[in-house]
Design an enzyme around this catalytic site. Structure first.
Site, PDB file in Angstrom:
ATOM      1  N   ASP A  98       0.863  -1.185   0.000  1.00  0.00           N
ATOM      2  CA  ASP A  98       0.000   0.000   0.000  1.00  0.00           C
ATOM      3  C   ASP A  98       0.897   1.231   0.000  1.00  0.00           C
ATOM      4  O   ASP A  98       2.116   1.107   0.078  1.00  0.00           O
ATOM      5  CB  ASP A  98      -0.922  -0.016   1.227  1.00  0.00           C
ATOM      6  CG  ASP A  98      -2.262   0.629   0.935  1.00  0.00           C
ATOM      7  OD1 ASP A  98      -2.277   1.803   0.496  1.00  0.00           O
ATOM      8  OD2 ASP A  98      -3.297  -0.025   1.146  1.00  0.00           O
TER       9      ASP A  98
ATOM     10  N   ASP B  93     -10.703  -1.369   2.207  1.00  0.00           N
ATOM     11  CA  ASP B  93      -9.431  -1.201   1.517  1.00  0.00           C
ATOM     12  C   ASP B  93      -8.416  -2.154   2.143  1.00  0.00           C
ATOM     13  O   ASP B  93      -7.937  -1.934   3.257  1.00  0.00           O
ATOM     14  CB  ASP B  93      -8.961   0.247   1.627  1.00  0.00           C
ATOM     15  CG  ASP B  93      -7.898   0.584   0.594  1.00  0.00           C
ATOM     16  OD1 ASP B  93      -7.445  -0.328  -0.125  1.00  0.00           O
ATOM     17  OD2 ASP B  93      -7.526   1.770   0.503  1.00  0.00           O
ATOM     18  N   ALA B  94      -8.106  -3.231   1.435  1.00  0.00           N
ATOM     19  CA  ALA B  94      -7.254  -4.291   1.984  1.00  0.00           C
ATOM     20  C   ALA B  94      -6.183  -4.713   0.989  1.00  0.00           C
ATOM     21  O   ALA B  94      -5.191  -5.315   1.374  1.00  0.00           O
ATOM     22  CB  ALA B  94      -8.105  -5.497   2.374  1.00  0.00           C
ATOM     23  N   LYS B  95      -6.387  -4.446  -0.299  1.00  0.00           N
ATOM     24  CA  LYS B  95      -5.404  -4.743  -1.352  1.00  0.00           C
ATOM     25  C   LYS B  95      -4.915  -6.177  -1.258  1.00  0.00           C
ATOM     26  O   LYS B  95      -3.723  -6.454  -1.341  1.00  0.00           O
ATOM     27  CB  LYS B  95      -4.267  -3.720  -1.325  1.00  0.00           C
ATOM     28  CG  LYS B  95      -4.782  -2.285  -1.534  1.00  0.00           C
ATOM     29  CD  LYS B  95      -3.687  -1.261  -1.688  1.00  0.00           C
ATOM     30  CE  LYS B  95      -4.229   0.118  -2.028  1.00  0.00           C
ATOM     31  NZ  LYS B  95      -5.006   0.783  -0.970  1.00  0.00           N
ATOM     32  N   ARG B  96      -5.849  -7.087  -1.119  1.00  0.00           N
ATOM     33  CA  ARG B  96      -5.519  -8.494  -0.989  1.00  0.00           C
ATOM     34  C   ARG B  96      -5.130  -9.104  -2.335  1.00  0.00           C
ATOM     35  O   ARG B  96      -5.485  -8.581  -3.400  1.00  0.00           O
ATOM     36  CB  ARG B  96      -6.711  -9.261  -0.407  1.00  0.00           C
ATOM     37  CG  ARG B  96      -7.142  -8.813   0.999  1.00  0.00           C
ATOM     38  CD  ARG B  96      -6.017  -8.822   2.002  1.00  0.00           C
ATOM     39  NE  ARG B  96      -6.474  -8.710   3.377  1.00  0.00           N
ATOM     40  CZ  ARG B  96      -5.920  -7.939   4.304  1.00  0.00           C
ATOM     41  NH1 ARG B  96      -4.890  -7.166   4.011  1.00  0.00           N
ATOM     42  NH2 ARG B  96      -6.386  -7.924   5.545  1.00  0.00           N
TER      43      ARG B  96
END
Lengths: 270, 270
Positions: A98, B93-96
């Site tokens: 991020d 919002d975790a951007k996994r």
């Protein structure tokens, strides 16, 4: 001790390149264990006790704990390793990435909250997304490069000026991100040719290699492609094939047998 | 209601493209709130109450909760929105991103444990890493494309057959991953030219746009570059500039004023 030294010491002490992946799926726990956080923790402890002298690392996969709200079982599993087997490094598999201020929070999560020795990260957002991890010089940062899954080819293999994207990632990590000598790369065991190409590019940078066992990677090809000159350089992960070798009360003994088999198979080609 | 419909309804009902990012840093909470999970939850509730009629979405950033073990405060914050303002979608919002069996666990985390309407994911591992999210047809899947941070250029801009990597990602998402019409793309507000290029490629696919406010993106250029023909298509996120507009007891009122200012500024260019 810095991560790279801790890993090298564990390779030598246990004569092993095997990493046991702790991916505890409550639905697959042995029937005599409860399908909740307590069962997960008991399962992990038994697996760890049964394999600690056969491995160079443990790799808990945070997704399995997060899906069922078992953060405390994750923290306690890592604490159990650090307390009872402090020479074995713990790589938290989280694939974080991020912007800098948020990545800083993820570094706190991995290194302070969970006290992991290393964490996996995703390179897509670039150097400043990695920096909060990289500057923790005592910790390991394991960057995705060429992953083990079928979809890895979608973007990682795209041609950038005559070379696949994953090689550009590998070079960036080896030449720019590794200033603290704390980086590793993730290379899937299912792609020994790619492992060999990256090994030729990055010297002795250690590789975390998932994809043997349930995912079907060929151990001989992998080891010959990825080992360093001293017969190390690889952290070869197996999760499901070890954890679920037996669904009975002998699960820990069965896990030990699978771990020893994998260690010996790997050592035959080092 | 499916995610795309819920988002369109929220755009219309509040005449707003603003998304408030819930990134509660305990060190930056107003002095009268406790610097712990209870303080975080109280802060979030006050921000939500003060802004619910001015936004099209909320975007809690899981890293801030994970760093301090406040998973329950995250769950309760989302539940608070769903209970009190059910028309406002929540984007976790975790951007996994991970191999399929692990991504399935992350989908459970986002959609079942936290009951989010959508989640951000990282495309680097390819289609099978996205599939467990995509097949949840009622949920939104927000894929990183061209992010707002300086390091975005490291890999996202690399030249693939004459075109930047982020365009290849955008086309894959628009043409292949969006079969359930539940995808969005992340485009950084700091790069309006890239926003315009991707808009030209992908039709009316909605964009999540971080980077206005603290990150300095220009609102006019962004809106002109990214809006769809009906003056929507954008979910423009601001976190710190809204959350920390005041550090006093008037923080919620100050957040409301900042949110209204941003909404009106955006609406002047739609």
């Amino acid at each position: 001790m810095r991560f790279a030294e801790k890993l090298a010491a564990a390779w030598a002490a246990n004569d092993s390149l095997v990493c046991v992946g702790l991916d505890p799926d409550p639905q697959r726990l042995p029937a005599h264990l409860s399908r909740d956080a307590a069962g997960i923790l008991a399962f992990n402890r038994a697996i760890i006790d049964a394999t600690h002298d056969l491995v160079c690392a443990y790799k808990p996969q945070i997704a399995y704990f997060a899906a069922c709200g078992a953060e405390e079982a994750l923290r306690e599993s890592i604490a159990y390793i650090r307390c009872n087997y402090p020479a074995i490094p713990v790589i938290l598999d989280a694939k974080r990435g991020d912007i800098g201020s948020t990545a800083e929070q993820y570094a706190v999560e991995a290194f302070d909250r969970y006290a992991a020795d290393a964490v996996t990260i995703n390179p897509y957002m670039g150097h400043d997304s990695a920096e909060p991890f990289l500057r923790r010089a005592d910790k390991g940062v394991v960057v995705l490069c060429r992953t083990s899954n079928p979809g890895a080819a979608d973007f990682q293999d795209l041609d950038v000026d005559g070379r696949p994207l994953y090689e550009i990632v590998a070079e960036n990590v080896a030449r720019k991100w590794n200033a603290n000598n704390n980086c590793m790369l993730v290379l899937g065991a299912t792609w020994p040719e790619q492992v060999a190409r990256v090994r030729a590019l990055v010297g002795d940078l250690p590789f975390l290699v998932p994809g043997v066992g349930a995912q079907g990677g060929d151990v001989e090809k992998l080891v010959r492609a990825g080992r360093t000159a001293d017969g190390a350089g690889l952290v070869i992960n197996s999760s499901r094939a070890i954890l679920y070798a037996s669904s009975g009360e002998d699960f820990a003994e069965a896990a030990r047998n699978e771990t020893r088999k994998l260690r010996d198979l790997i050592n035959a080609y080092r």
